[in-house]
Design a protein around this motif. Structure first.
Motif, short mmCIF file in Angstrom:
data_model
loop_
_atom_site.label_atom_id
_atom_site.label_comp_id
_atom_site.label_asym_id
_atom_site.label_seq_id
_atom_site.Cartn_x
_atom_site.Cartn_y
_atom_site.Cartn_z
N ALA A 162 -6.32 8.56 -5.90
CA ALA A 162 -5.22 8.64 -4.94
C ALA A 162 -4.95 7.26 -4.35
N ASP A 163 -3.79 7.12 -3.73
CA ASP A 163 -3.36 5.83 -3.18
C ASP A 163 -3.31 5.93 -1.65
N ASP A 164 -4.24 5.28 -0.98
CA ASP A 164 -4.28 5.26 0.50
C ASP A 164 -4.77 6.58 1.11
N ALA B 294 -10.04 -2.91 0.56
CA ALA B 294 -9.20 -2.14 1.48
C ALA B 294 -7.74 -2.16 1.07
N THR B 295 -7.45 -2.68 -0.13
CA THR B 295 -6.09 -2.61 -0.68
C THR B 295 -6.19 -2.27 -2.16
N CYS B 296 -5.00 -2.03 -2.71
CA CYS B 296 -4.91 -1.39 -4.01
C CYS B 296 -5.33 -2.22 -5.22
N GLY C 187 0.32 7.16 -14.17
CA GLY C 187 0.49 7.00 -12.73
C GLY C 187 0.73 5.56 -12.33
N LYS C 188 0.22 5.22 -11.15
CA LYS C 188 0.42 3.88 -10.62
C LYS C 188 -0.49 2.87 -11.33
N TRP C 189 0.03 1.71 -11.65
CA TRP C 189 -0.75 0.67 -12.31
C TRP C 189 -1.14 -0.40 -11.31
N HIS C 190 -0.21 -1.21 -10.89
CA HIS C 190 -0.39 -2.24 -9.84
C HIS C 190 -1.46 -3.28 -10.15
N LEU C 191 -1.57 -3.59 -11.47
CA LEU C 191 -2.47 -4.68 -11.87
C LEU C 191 -1.70 -5.79 -12.56
N ASP D 231 4.23 -1.27 -10.15
CA ASP D 231 3.49 -1.66 -8.95
C ASP D 231 3.24 -0.45 -8.04
N THR D 232 4.19 -0.22 -7.15
CA THR D 232 4.05 0.89 -6.19
C THR D 232 5.42 1.55 -6.05
N GLN D 233 5.44 2.68 -5.35
CA GLN D 233 6.70 3.40 -5.21
C GLN D 233 7.67 2.64 -4.29
N HIS E 255 10.74 0.20 8.67
CA HIS E 255 10.16 -0.24 9.94
C HIS E 255 9.76 -1.72 9.88
N HIS E 256 9.05 -2.10 8.84
CA HIS E 256 8.77 -3.52 8.57
C HIS E 256 8.71 -3.71 7.05
N GLY E 257 9.20 -4.87 6.60
CA GLY E 257 9.33 -5.11 5.15
C GLY E 257 10.32 -4.08 4.59
N HIS E 258 10.26 -3.81 3.30
CA HIS E 258 11.02 -2.69 2.71
C HIS E 258 12.49 -2.64 3.10
N ASN E 259 13.15 -3.80 3.13
CA ASN E 259 14.55 -3.78 3.58
C ASN E 259 15.50 -4.30 2.51
N SER F 268 -10.18 7.34 -3.91
CA SER F 268 -8.97 6.69 -3.40
C SER F 268 -9.14 5.18 -3.48
N ASP F 269 -8.03 4.44 -3.57
CA ASP F 269 -8.14 2.99 -3.76
C ASP F 269 -8.41 2.21 -2.48
N ASN F 270 -8.12 2.84 -1.34
CA ASN F 270 -8.39 2.21 -0.05
C ASN F 270 -8.18 3.25 1.03
N GLY F 271 -8.49 2.85 2.26
CA GLY F 271 -8.40 3.79 3.36
C GLY F 271 -6.98 4.07 3.82
N ASN G 96 1.78 4.20 9.62
CA ASN G 96 3.05 3.49 9.45
C ASN G 96 2.83 2.29 8.55
N ASP G 97 3.21 2.41 7.27
CA ASP G 97 3.04 1.27 6.35
C ASP G 97 4.41 0.69 6.00
N GLY G 98 5.39 0.88 6.89
CA GLY G 98 6.65 0.19 6.69
C GLY G 98 7.91 1.05 6.76
N GLY H 281 -8.88 1.00 8.95
CA GLY H 281 -8.03 1.72 8.01
C GLY H 281 -7.71 0.78 6.87
N LYS H 282 -6.67 1.10 6.13
CA LYS H 282 -6.21 0.21 5.06
C LYS H 282 -6.13 -1.22 5.60
N TYR H 283 -6.41 -2.21 4.84
CA TYR H 283 -6.38 -3.65 5.16
C TYR H 283 -7.59 -4.11 5.98
C1 NG6 Z 1 2.31 -4.47 1.63
C2 NG6 Z 1 3.44 -3.56 2.07
C3 NG6 Z 1 2.88 -2.14 2.19
C4 NG6 Z 1 2.23 -1.72 0.92
C5 NG6 Z 1 1.17 -2.73 0.51
C6 NG6 Z 1 0.52 -2.43 -0.79
C7 NG6 Z 1 5.07 -4.70 3.55
C8 NG6 Z 1 5.39 -5.14 4.92
N1 NG6 Z 1 3.93 -4.00 3.39
O1 NG6 Z 1 2.78 -5.76 1.43
O2 NG6 Z 1 3.90 -1.25 2.54
O3 NG6 Z 1 3.17 -1.61 -0.10
O4 NG6 Z 1 1.75 -4.02 0.41
O5 NG6 Z 1 -0.25 -1.30 -0.69
O6 NG6 Z 1 5.82 -4.96 2.63
S1 NG6 Z 1 -1.36 -1.04 -1.75
O7 NG6 Z 1 -1.95 0.23 -1.39
O8 NG6 Z 1 -0.67 -0.97 -3.04
O9 NG6 Z 1 -2.29 -2.13 -1.68
#
Ligand code: NG6
Ligand code: CA
Length: 506
Positions: A32-34, A71-73, A124-128, A158-160, A208-212, A319-322, A326-328, A349-351
């Motif tokens: 799982a992711d997070d 603590a990250t993916c 599923g998710k790769w992100h490598l 990467d991610t969704q 909320h932050h990033g993701h714009n 899971s890959d991290n905690g 609000n992640d954005g 938590g995560k990070y």
């Molecule tokens: C961060 C993103 C966060 C998430 C994370 C990766 C912003 C501000 N935050 O940079 O939302 O995507 O990267 O998460 O963009 S992980 O679980 O794949 O490591």
């Protein structure tokens, strides 16, 4: 000889099913992711119900001291697949449109299993990372999962929350129309396309932050994307799609031993439950996608059972991290949480370098082989490579991993003594019940995500036996223990330390 011939003949007649061989069980790692330590109800610390995961957890080994490496993916996934600490690889950081961070010459779990005749797949998710140079999504994308050991891959890059919002199957974007090529851009802020900042009226989910940047299906993402209209995924159908692909893969390879890395996208942002699950948790989309993930795990389990594969299939859930709320995006994760505790009693938590960053749900299950147990042994995902290797009779090993095959699958033996933890290129050290976090510059808390990161001007030392929530810093009162921890930590980090220091300061 006669007997052998007879056996061969029987095999030919009844198409021999090698997957009943006890030395070559199928292995499915559900990742799982997070997902937080407290997000699984069998852990008994949250209020969200996950009946399907619980069924597996309660009949398998449920580890209370199970860790992701990071603590990250991306670092966690790197460590899981290679059995190598991610801080040894300076590219193992959170990736965005990056190139492949596993060297194609590196050993991986699927490569090792292939030497023993396994079929290997990831869904599923790769992100490598993908490719070695600027990625062209309109051609075969390589190297990627298929070049580091997977015979089959059906992935999101990467991610969704990042572009390109398309699936990639064995190196090719699924449903790509050559007349509508894909272009991706993470840097140029004036790409001319509708974006979260320029076109808030098009949004169905607010950032909320990033993701714009690029808006796809009403959700603003990280990065811009042009073209590829027909190839774009449907967010609300993603869980069903990955489940379907996982089942299809099992159906295709079930007559051989197989390894499936089923990497769920939930509950990472953006949280887009299928309408069937909307409202199912009472905790808003974050709870709803965990319910959805739990359902998917139940469906996969049923599929194995229906195909008589359960007895000879090891299922691992982690899971890959905690957790993070609000992640954005504004998605009610905080507002509707109620009294649920995604991190249980753990701090951070995560990070975070505190426990909730890396201590995660961790379950192993092997019907008829592994007895139900709650284990407090220290185990990590870095140990899968060496443990699977022993299980299948291979002598391939990583030097950072520990063979925990007995602990994982035989209800016996001891876990690890020590472990280096990682969070956004910083490292800490656990030995027995003690955790030491070195001083790091930077804010104590990330206020956007509302998580304590573990940065401090002082050394931190905690005794998890009496202080699971890491509230009492014993660095001053127990300087002997602190010194012992620092020495051993430096010994392990060794010649890598200067590199690590440099990363921390970047
Ligand atoms: C961060 C993103 C966060 C998430 C994370 C990766 C912003 C501000 N935050 O940079 O939302 O995507 O990267 O998460 O963009 S992980 O679980 O794949 O490591
Ligand atoms: Ca993650």
């Amino acid at each position: 000889m006669k007997n052998n011939l007879f056996a061969l003949l029987l095999c030919a007649l009844f198409s021999c099913n090698t997957s009943v061989d006890q030395n070559n069980p199928n292995i499915i790692v559900i990742y799982a992711d997070d997902l937080g330590y407290g997000d699984v109800s069998s852990y008994g610390v949250g209020t969200l119900e996950t009946p399907n995961i619980d069924k597996i957890a309660n009949n398998g080994v449920r580890f209370t001291n199970g860790y992701a490496s990071s603590a990250t993916c991306s670092p966690s996934r790197y460590a899981l697949l290679t059995g190598t600490y991610p801080w040894r690889n300076k590219r193992a950081k959170i990736l965005t449109g990056a190139n492949l961070i596993i060297d194609t010459s590196e050993m991986t779990i699927p490569k090792m299993l292939k030497t023993k005749g396994y079929e290997t797949g990831i869904v599923g998710k790769w992100h490598l990372g993908l490719g070695n140079t600027k990625i062209d999504y309109n051609k075969k994308i390589s190297p990627g999962p298929n070049e580091v050991g997977f015979d089959h891959s059906f992935i999101m890059a990467d991610t969704q929350d990042r572009v390109p919002t398309v699936y990639i199957e064995n190196g090719y974007v699924v449903n790509l129309d050559p007349n509508d090529p894909i272009e991706v851009n993470f840097k140029n802020d004036d790409y001319g396309l509708p974006s979260g900042t320029k076109n808030p009226e098009l949004l169905t989910m607010k950032w909320h932050h990033g993701h714009n940047k690029a808006i796809v299906n009403g959700v603003p993402r990280i990065g811009y994307m042009k073209g590829g209209e027909k190839a774009k995924w449907s967010d609300i159908d993603m869980a069903d799609k990955f489940l379907d692909e996982a089942k299809k893969y099992i159906d295709k390879v079930k007559n051989k031993p197989f390894f499936l890395f089923y990497t769920l996208q939930q509950p990472h942002v953006p949280r887009t439950p299928h309408p069937r699950f909307v409202g199912s948790s009472g905790m808003g989309p974050r709870g709803d996608v965990i319910k959805e993930a739990d359902w998917c795990i139940g469906e996969l389990y049923n599929h194995l059972e229906e195909n008589n594969l359960l007895e000879n299939t090891i299922i691992i859930i982690s899971s890959d991290n905690g957790p993070v709320l609000n992640d954005g995006y504004y998605d009610d994760a905080v507002e509707k949480l109620g009294d649920h505790t995604p991190a249980g009693k753990l701090r951070g938590g995560k990070y975070s370098l505190f426990e909730a960053g890396t201590r995660v749900p961790f379950i192993t299950y092997w019907k008829g082989k592994t007895k139900p147990q709650v284990s407090d042994e220290i185990v990590t995902q870095i140990d899968f490579l060496n443990s699977f290797s022993t299980l299948v009779g291979s002598d391939i090993n990583s030097s950072d991993g520990v063979d925990l095959s007995d602990v994982f699958f035989n209800n016996k033996g001891d876990g690890r003594e020590e472990l280096v933890l990682e969070a956004t290129t910083r490292t800490a050290f656990r030995s027995g019940n003690w955790v030491m976090i070195p001083p790091y510059p930077g804010p104590a808390k990330n206020y956007n995500v509302d998580i304590e990161l573990g940065n401090s001007k002082e050394y931190l030392l905690f005794d998890l036996e009496s202080d699971l929530s890491q509230q009492n810093n014993l660095a001053n009162s127990n300087s002997e223990k602190l010194q012992e921890m620092i020495s051993r930590y430096q010994e392990i980090i060794g010649k890598e330390s200067s590199k690590v220091e440099q990363l921390i300061l970047e």
